[in-house]
Design an enzyme around this catalytic site. Structure first.
Site, PDB file in Angstrom:
ATOM      1  N   PHE A 130       0.858  -1.189   0.000  1.00 28.60           N
ATOM      2  CA  PHE A 130       0.000   0.000   0.000  1.00 28.60           C
ATOM      3  C   PHE A 130       0.887   1.229   0.000  1.00 28.60           C
ATOM      4  CE2 PHE A 130      -2.329   3.504   1.882  1.00 28.60           C
ATOM      5  CZ  PHE A 130      -3.472   3.510   1.098  1.00 28.60           C
ATOM      6  N   ASP A 215       9.365   2.504   1.466  1.00 26.62           N
ATOM      7  CA  ASP A 215       8.190   3.236   1.932  1.00 26.62           C
ATOM      8  C   ASP A 215       8.124   3.048   3.447  1.00 26.62           C
ATOM      9  OD1 ASP A 215       5.729   4.142   2.747  1.00 26.62           O
ATOM     10  OD2 ASP A 215       4.607   3.225   1.103  1.00 26.62           O
ATOM     11  N   LYS A 244       3.067  10.094   7.958  1.00 27.59           N
ATOM     12  CA  LYS A 244       2.358   9.727   9.193  1.00 27.59           C
ATOM     13  C   LYS A 244       2.973  10.318  10.466  1.00 27.59           C
ATOM     14  CE  LYS A 244      -0.600   6.071   7.651  1.00 27.59           C
ATOM     15  NZ  LYS A 244      -0.327   5.308   6.453  1.00 27.59           N
TER      16      LYS A 244
END
Ligand SMILES: *Cc1c(COP(=O)(O)O)cnc(C)c1O
Length: 399
Positions: A130, A215, A244
């Site tokens: 993702f 990532d 995040k």
């Protein structure tokens, strides 16, 4: 809720919070919920952390935004901090994980372009990945359920099965630019990539002249007990996407790269209006200072171990509800035997917040500042929720 003027894109739980403090969220009625999802790995320092609040307030009274057509010393300072703490020499600031990935993908392609290999545009990714919800990052993630109905899939992404070195060897060709991977897949269910696999990816990239892109949007900023998860494997990437936790709740993304990898990203090749906003920089500077302290990361590892061991105990006592526990630091996945959505709801009924993921997993991504007593309380509530589920299913069977 159907009255809301919002897009219906989120299947929202019917609960709203008014304020937060540390690991706790409070509704307007004063109900306290123990927050073991931290805004999905965003609230790294919990809610209303005094240093974060002070930093943001101080900046808010000085200056919020100036255009990136000017030098922004606060941005340079945060970039310097990140460069000092990591493999990276260069940083591009943006506003989200997907944007950090977009920059990473552009950086990788541009690297080959300026090095006389413009045909090298393809990025290898992994099943279950993702990387975000923009058109390119959806193509990178390759999940059909997210791509359906959104027109042609952006080109240039080759997906291989998770943990299959042979498929990886077979897919690398003359047009391959980079390999993109999450050191621990988050959304698809807290699936760690073996350290030897990450080292293998580094070797492959070196052998073929490819860039290795990590990532670390979810795994980064201390989440796994290292500042970045790839440190566990002892390999470094050429490019890394971060978001995040880095803003502690203020929207911020960053793309980090080595000098060589970023060499093609010259004036005019990329940009962002808001990227590196002064408020975001005030937040990020504080988050980095707190999280990068060795004692802080040591505490994350100790607390993570405690949470994982206690959840393993729950797997033993509730074998009908839970199956296994996995993950690193304070990024823990609990694979369920009952539907994960039901388990999340049962926990919420016990005023414990966690979040679902793929592979029928529920994730615990608490504030990194959580206390040991709060971890024990969370496990206690999870235990009660599992007992509720067992009681409900016995009732169901009896009926
Ligand atoms: C959340 C996430 C993203 C996307 O981040 P956004 O800020 O939602 O765009 C990308 N990669 C990983 C690994 C993530 O967990």
């Amino acid at each position: 809720m159907s009255q809301s003027a919002l897009y219906a894109t989120f299947a929202r739980a019917d609960v709203a919070f008014e304020r937060g403090e540390g690991s706790w969220l409070y509704t307007a009625d004063g109900d306290a919920y123990l927050d073991m999802m931290g805004g999905v790995a965003v609230n790294a320092l919990g809610h209303a952390h005094p240093r974060l609040v002070a930093a943001l307030k101080a900046q808010a009274e000085k200056l919020w935004h100036v255009s990136n057509v000017f030098r922004i010393p606060e941005q340079e300072a945060v970039a310097e901090k990140l460069a000092d703490l990591t493999f990276a020499d260069r940083v591009f600031f943006c506003n989200s994980g997907a944007e950090a990935l977009e920059c990473a993908i552009k950086t990788a392609r541009r690297y080959h372009f300026v090095n006389g290999r413009p045909e090298r545009v393809r990025i290898v990714t992994f099943e279950g990945a993702f990387h975000g919800r923009t058109l390119a990052t959806l193509a990178a993630g390759g999940q059909e359920k997210y791509l359906e109905g959104f027109g042609p899939k952006a080109g240039g992404f080759d997906q291989v099965p998770f943990g299959d070195p042979e498929a990886l060897d077979a897919i690398i060709g003359p047009e391959t630019a980079a390999i993109l991977v999450e050191p621990i897949q988050g959304e698809s269910g807290v699936r760690p990539v073996e350290p030897q696999m990450l080292r293998h990816l580094r070797e492959l990239c070196d052998r073929h002249g490819l860039l290795l892109v990590f990532d670390e949007v979810q795994t980064g900023m201390g989440r796994t007990g290292k500042l970045f998860a790839h440190e566990w494997a002892g390999v470094t990437p050429d490019v890394m996407a971060v978001a995040k936790g880095i803003g502690g709740g203020f929207p911020l993304g960053a793309c980090l790269a080595t000098e060589a990898a970023a060499a093609g990203m010259t004036a005019g090749t990329h940009g962002s209006t808001f990227g590196g906003n002064l408020l975001a920089m005030a937040a990020a500077g504080t988050v980095i200072d707190v999280v990068a302290e060795p004692e802080f990361l040591e505490a994350v590892r100790a607390k993570g171990l405690r949470l994982k061991q206690k959840l393993a105990g729950l797997v033993d006592t509730h074998p009908e509800v839970f199956e296994t526990v996995r993950g690193e630091g304070l990024m823990i996945g609990l694979k369920c035997r009952k539907p994960a959505g039901e388990v999340v709801a049962a926990m919420r009924a016990r005023k414990l917040l966690c979040v679902g993921a793929g592979d029928n997993v529920i994730r615990f991504l608490p504030p990194l500042t959580i206390s040991e007593a709060e971890i024990d309380e969370a496990v206690h509530r999870a235990d009660a929720a599992a007992t509720d589920i067992e009681a409900a299913s016995r009732k169901g069977a009896a009926a």
